[in-house]
Design an enzyme around this catalytic site. Structure first.
Site, PDB file in Angstrom:
ATOM      1  N   ASP A 112      19.650 -46.897 -40.072  1.00  0.00           N
ATOM      2  CA  ASP A 112      20.445 -46.539 -41.249  1.00  0.00           C
ATOM      3  C   ASP A 112      20.712 -45.045 -41.201  1.00  0.00           C
ATOM      4  OD1 ASP A 112      21.733 -46.797 -43.758  1.00  0.00           O
ATOM      5  OD2 ASP A 112      19.893 -46.229 -44.812  1.00  0.00           O
ATOM      6  N   HIS A 113      21.773 -44.624 -41.867  1.00  0.00           N
ATOM      7  CA  HIS A 113      22.062 -43.202 -42.008  1.00  0.00           C
ATOM      8  C   HIS A 113      21.434 -42.687 -43.302  1.00  0.00           C
ATOM      9  CE1 HIS A 113      25.803 -43.891 -39.322  1.00  0.00           C
ATOM     10  NE2 HIS A 113      24.857 -43.300 -38.618  1.00  0.00           N
ATOM     11  N   TYR A 149      23.962 -46.251 -47.145  1.00  0.00           N
ATOM     12  CA  TYR A 149      24.363 -47.665 -47.211  1.00  0.00           C
ATOM     13  C   TYR A 149      24.927 -48.186 -45.892  1.00  0.00           C
ATOM     14  CZ  TYR A 149      24.411 -45.925 -52.035  1.00  0.00           C
ATOM     15  OH  TYR A 149      24.106 -45.293 -53.218  1.00  0.00           O
ATOM     16  N   HIS A 150      24.257 -47.864 -44.775  1.00  0.00           N
ATOM     17  CA  HIS A 150      24.743 -48.281 -43.460  1.00  0.00           C
ATOM     18  C   HIS A 150      23.678 -49.027 -42.657  1.00  0.00           C
ATOM     19  CE1 HIS A 150      27.765 -44.651 -43.514  1.00  0.00           C
ATOM     20  NE2 HIS A 150      28.125 -45.627 -44.324  1.00  0.00           N
ATOM     21  N   PRO A 151      22.991 -50.031 -43.198  1.00  0.00           N
ATOM     22  CA  PRO A 151      22.005 -50.750 -42.389  1.00  0.00           C
ATOM     23  C   PRO A 151      22.683 -51.467 -41.230  1.00  0.00           C
ATOM     24  CG  PRO A 151      22.407 -51.918 -44.446  1.00  0.00           C
ATOM     25  CD  PRO A 151      23.094 -50.593 -44.568  1.00  0.00           C
TER      26      PRO A 151
END
Length: 540
Positions: A299-300, A473-475
């Site tokens: 994630d980021h 919000y980048h899983p």
């Protein structure tokens, strides 16, 4: 007590999840009029008007009517904090409640995927699929398409503080770049967003709505997939829950999981596909050993810096009821103004250290500030400069804790767990401050509000990163594509060792892309649809 219904009807393709990838697949696979396609979505229709207003993510995120409302486990890397992980539970999935930002990543991301043994995933091979989906407002060229259904537009909002941020970044040595999705990513410029004439363009709107009238496409909402049905090593259908009823439906050709980096590994594990020891611990019989399911989570993590200013920002435009009313009226009449705001205005892709050969950090600049979006903006003028590491080396895991699909899985991001990630976090804060020190911004900044100037040494800056950071919000990565022991799918996105099952979503990324993940997920689905058609013969 739940009753079980066995449907007699069979479909050629069953797509599980009507999100960013699922809506694309539903459209492309149903282009073959002879193929019967079933699309299952655990959420409901995208009727909530806030879904279609760009700034509506303030209303749809953390709303159980549209959001799964996941929560991570306590994470030592961020001082034991638990983070909310919004994921769309509605037609369009996360494309219906994300920040609308259109970023593809770097060409090297895809070349690296191919170099790791994933044939056909190099940049030259995926670029046509980015172009295929895109309807670029600026027109077509080598890097952009104009015939696709996904509208990509320039922002309809410009503010002084954003212009100042761009000038400050340039003064700090970052080149201006009007198209970070073009020849090169490095630089500073305005984001583009997935919207059209002031309205969100989700994949439900762009891809599903035009296909919904086709007789060979069936869409079932409020259908929560419980497990995949196997006969030996072949997947033959799915079981899903609608209210109190369990229903089963068969697939003649393939089941395609498009449930995202959390949902797809959860469904696999609940179906007995995963690591045998883990499955045994939670009371699930192992049907197919695949130890990489749920591993490789990435994630980021964005580190938030907030600066108070003496010049007006969006805080001043939207914090009072009359001003909110004025902004709403402007939007209704002209589809312009604050309600067209994407999650950020200005993007920066930069190298945290000069020796690097490509950007490793990304900024999201917002012309406003808030402790939490639901609580409203701050009572003072300010902007937010968030910075994230593009290619974190830390890896987390998704694991079910119960055989019951209604019980959310354990989400362990494992943020800032490596020395490399800690170093980049410290350097990223230093760069954010260097930008803020340039005249264009320094002349209007009155205070570094978050994290504050008391954080100075590298150890203190790392502590600031641990305490003042949030997911962006980048899983991704939990059903990894590849051919190593932890790979879940091959380069055709077929699940290793099983027939009739693919995974098509951000979970297949071996390494997370260098930027926002929605556009790459749509590309993955475009490419997968061709793979599936080629496997079964095109009849369009």
């Amino acid at each position: 007590m739940k009753s079980t219904t066995y449907k007699q009807e069979a479909f050629d393709y069953i797509i599980v999840g009507a999100g960013s990838a699922g809506c694309v697949l539903a459209n492309r696979l149903s282009e073959d009029s002879a193929a019967k396609v079933l699309l299952l979505e655990a959420g409901g229709a995208d009727w909530n008007p806030w879904i279609h207003v760009p700034v509506g993510y303030f209303k749809t995120m953390h709303n159980p009517a549209t959001d799964w409302c996941y929560l991570t486990d306590a994470d030592a890397g961020i001082n034991g904090r638990r983070l909310q992980w919004p994921r769309g539970k509605v037609l369009g999935g996360s494309s219906s409640l994300n920040g609308l930002l259109y970023i593809r990543g770097q060409r090297q991301d895809y070349d690296d995927w191919a170099a790791a043994g994933n044939a056909g995933w190099d940049y030259a091979s995926v670029l046509p699929y980015f172009k295929k989906s895109e309807c670029q407002e600026r027109g077509g060229d080598t890097y952009h398409g104009t015939e696709g259904p996904l509208k990509v537009s320039d922002l309809r909002l410009r503010r002084e503080i954003a212009e100042r941020f761009i000038e400050a970044a340039k003064a700090a040595g970052i080149p201006e770049n009007r198209d970070v999705n073009g020849a090169t990513q490095e630089g500073v410029g305005y984001f583009q967003q997935t919207s059209y004439r002031g309205l969100r363009c989700s994949t439900a709107k762009a891809f599903l709505r035009p296909a919904a009238k086709r007789a060979n496409l069936t869409v079932v909402k409020r259908a929560h997939c419980q497990r995949i049905l196997l006969e030996g090593k072949r997947v033959v259908g799915v079981e899903y829950r609608r209210g109190e009823r369990l229903e089963r439906v068969r697939a003649r050709r393939e089941v395609v999981l498009c449930s995202g980096a959390i949902g797809s590994p959860q469904i696999l594990q609940c179906s007995g596909i995963g690591h045998p020891e883990h499955l045994r611990e939670v009371g699930v019989a192992c049907r197919h050993e695949l130890p990489g399911v749920g591993e490789n989570l990435q994630d980021h993590l964005q580190i938030r810096l907030v600066f108070k200013t003496r010049c007006r920002t969006l805080n001043d435009e939207v914090r009072h009821p009359l001003k909110k009313l004025a902004a709403g009226t402007q939007y209704l009449l002209t589809r312009t103004g604050p309600l067209t705001l994407a999650a950020s205005q200005v993007c920066v892709f930069a190298r945290s250290r000069e020796a690097l050969d490509r950007p490793d950090i990304q900024f999201h600049m917002q012309p406003l500030s808030a402790d939490k979006p639901a609580e409203g903006v701050h009572s003072f003028s300010a902007f937010t400069s968030s910075v994230c590491q593009l290619r974190p080396t830390s890896r987390g895991v998704i694991r079910i804790t119960s055989p019951d699909p209604a019980i959310y899985p354990s989400i362990r991001p494992n943020y800032l767990a490596t020395e490399e990630d800690c170093r980049v976090a410290v350097d990223a804060i230093k760069m954010a401050r260097r930008i803020a020190e340039q005249e264009a911004l320094a002349s209007v900044i009155t205070e570094e509000y978050v994290p504050g100037t008391r954080y100075q040494s590298d150890a203190e800056l790392l502590e600031a990163a641990r305490q003042h950071s949030q997911t962006i919000y980048h899983p991704a990565g939990t059903c990894k594509m590849g051919h190593d022991p932890l790979a879940v799918v091959d380069d055709q996105l077929r699940v290793h060792g099983l027939e009739g099952l693919r995974v098509v979503d951000a979970s297949i990324m071996p390494v997370i892309v260098s930027g926002n993940t929605n556009a790459p997920t749509i590309m993955i689905a475009e490419k997968a649809s061709d793979m599936i058609k080629e496997a079964h013969g095109r009849r369009e």
